[in-house]
Design an enzyme around this catalytic site. Sequence first.
Site, PDB file in Angstrom:
ATOM      1  CB  SER A 126       8.227  -9.139   9.160  1.00  0.00           C
ATOM      2  OG  SER A 126       7.355  -8.428   9.980  1.00  0.00           O
ATOM      3  CE1 TYR A 151       3.936  -9.813   7.987  1.00  0.00           C
ATOM      4  CE2 TYR A 151       3.989 -10.572   5.714  1.00  0.00           C
ATOM      5  CZ  TYR A 151       4.517  -9.804   6.744  1.00  0.00           C
ATOM      6  OH  TYR A 151       5.619  -9.027   6.515  1.00  0.00           O
ATOM      7  CE  LYS A 155       7.609 -11.772   5.095  1.00  0.00           C
ATOM      8  NZ  LYS A 155       8.371 -11.825   3.820  1.00  0.00           N
TER       9      LYS A 155
HETATM   10  C1  WQD Z   1       0.541  -0.139  13.179  1.00  0.00           C
HETATM   11  C2  WQD Z   1      -0.271   0.410  14.338  1.00  0.00           C
HETATM   12  C3  WQD Z   1      -2.490  -0.480  14.499  1.00  0.00           C
HETATM   13  C4  WQD Z   1      -4.180   1.292  10.900  1.00  0.00           C
HETATM   14  C5  WQD Z   1       2.271  -4.835   9.927  1.00  0.00           C
HETATM   15  C6  WQD Z   1       2.939  -6.151   9.713  1.00  0.00           C
HETATM   16  C7  WQD Z   1       4.435  -5.948   9.586  1.00  0.00           C
HETATM   17  C8  WQD Z   1       4.671  -5.016   8.469  1.00  0.00           C
HETATM   18  C9  WQD Z   1       3.998  -3.683   8.769  1.00  0.00           C
HETATM   19  C10 WQD Z   1       5.024  -5.822   6.241  1.00  0.00           C
HETATM   20  C11 WQD Z   1      -1.090  -0.670  15.036  1.00  0.00           C
HETATM   21  C12 WQD Z   1      -2.519   1.021  14.235  1.00  0.00           C
HETATM   22  C13 WQD Z   1      -3.266   0.958  11.886  1.00  0.00           C
HETATM   23  C14 WQD Z   1      -5.319   2.076  11.242  1.00  0.00           C
HETATM   24  C15 WQD Z   1      -4.573   2.137  13.524  1.00  0.00           C
HETATM   25  N1  WQD Z   1       4.202  -5.591   7.264  1.00  0.00           N
HETATM   26  N2  WQD Z   1      -3.466   1.376  13.166  1.00  0.00           N
HETATM   27  N3  WQD Z   1      -5.469   2.467  12.548  1.00  0.00           N
HETATM   28  O1  WQD Z   1       0.430  -4.211  12.267  1.00  0.00           O
HETATM   29  O2  WQD Z   1       2.477  -2.960  13.176  1.00  0.00           O
HETATM   30  O3  WQD Z   1       2.696  -4.327  11.141  1.00  0.00           O
HETATM   31  O4  WQD Z   1       2.602  -3.942   8.906  1.00  0.00           O
HETATM   32  O5  WQD Z   1       6.157  -5.535   6.110  1.00  0.00           O
HETATM   33  O6  WQD Z   1       5.037  -7.185   9.329  1.00  0.00           O
HETATM   34  O7  WQD Z   1       2.706  -6.969  10.840  1.00  0.00           O
HETATM   35  O8  WQD Z   1       1.428  -2.226  11.046  1.00  0.00           O
HETATM   36  O9  WQD Z   1       0.578  -0.137  10.165  1.00  0.00           O
HETATM   37  O10 WQD Z   1      -1.001  -2.121  10.289  1.00  0.00           O
HETATM   38  O11 WQD Z   1      -0.334  -0.942  12.380  1.00  0.00           O
HETATM   39  O12 WQD Z   1      -4.742   2.489  14.709  1.00  0.00           O
HETATM   40  O13 WQD Z   1      -6.197   2.402  10.389  1.00  0.00           O
HETATM   41  O14 WQD Z   1      -1.208   1.350  13.811  1.00  0.00           O
HETATM   42  O15 WQD Z   1      -3.504  -0.840  15.440  1.00  0.00           O
HETATM   43  O16 WQD Z   1      -1.110  -0.384  16.425  1.00  0.00           O
HETATM   44  P1  WQD Z   1       1.694  -3.457  12.019  1.00  0.00           P
HETATM   45  P2  WQD Z   1       0.116  -1.344  10.887  1.00  0.00           P
END
Ligand code: WQD
Length: 352
Positions: A126, A151, A155
């Site tokens: 990741s 998490y 990785k």
């Molecule tokens: C993306 C952006 C949030 C939800 C994680 C893991 C990564 C992969 C993908 C597995 C951020 C914003 C989110 C919401 C929001 N996991 N957001 N409101 O954290 O980039 O990555 O998931 O494969 O390894 O680290 O993904 O989609 O959670 O967040 O504003 O209700 O969307 O703050 O900026 P992230 P995410």
Amino acid sequence: MKKVLVTGGSGYIGSHTIVDLIENGYTVISADNNSRSTPGMLEGVEKITGTKVKNYKVDLCNFDETRAIFEENNDIAGVIHFAAYKAVGESVEKPLLYFHNNMNSLINVMRCIDEFSVPNFVFSSSCTVYGNPDKIPVTEETPRKNAESPYGLTKQMGEQMIEAFAAAKKDTNSILLRYFNPAGAHPSALIGELPIDRPQNLAPVITQTAIGKIPMLTVFGNDYPTRDGSCIRDLIHVCDLAHAHTLALNFLIEKKNKTNCEVFNLGSGDGITVLESIRAFEESTGIKLNYTIGPRRAGDVVAIYANNDKAQKELGWKPRFGLGEIMTTAWKWEQYIEKLPQHLDLSPHLLN
Ligand code: WQD
């Protein structure tokens, strides 16, 4: 036909990868204890490909159960290891659960690869291994930084274990695939992402807000140093991600790898902000989203997106789905599960 073992085969990326492997001539077996997935997903794979995939419902943290799969299938040409817990927030609350599950399952799979001399191994890694990068877009040479969550740490540790294993065991060839933000669903809408309870990731939160399961989407902060104040991410369609795994396996089987532990970034190469993602969904589907701006979320990386030149050049990989299709396929899938949850044999814990 070459046989591939896919661990986590009933999961989101695992199921899409199985479809792509079958469509590219591989025989596939799966190992998934369905603790965080539904057997119904492999039914969807069968509907798409016409192929029934055998799933070994084993706990990969149990060495004997894991070894029995390799005992029964002594012709495994490659292993693709997806099986792991991946909720960033949950990992902060329950680090030991993540270390136990993600590391013991990986160690058992690697012990079997070693004992049965499986020649090819693809590991689901990741972009979290980059932490908060100093420079974007990130390349495979960008140094790993402190993971922002347990998490992400699992990785990073996984990558380091595989690098050490590769140094010791020259006849096993490994690839580490660093995913950016997987999103979207198979165009058939027969398989897709099935968050357990309330989704954490942005894309399923968007589609659940659109369908009314979530009353209001909260944007976690718009005071970041970015063009519109919200975080920047690299959304990659799950089918593009899936195809990259087939290409990675081909790459190893055709012995095109220069070392026996190669790393590839799998992202679209385009950075978009959270607010731009919301706008893209609204424009692609014509649905206005109910959202509000809230406080920042702990552990969030400010901005990251991929330089994917290496995967394009060496794997011959080219992302085919754009942002609009990510949103429309995700939306079509959300509407599908809304109508036919019983088809997916969803147990209550999978329905939110
Ligand atoms: C993306 C952006 C949030 C939800 C994680 C893991 C990564 C992969 C993908 C597995 C951020 C914003 C989110 C919401 C929001 N996991 N957001 N409101 O954290 O980039 O990555 O998931 O494969 O390894 O680290 O993904 O989609 O959670 O967040 O504003 O209700 O969307 O703050 O900026 P992230 P995410």
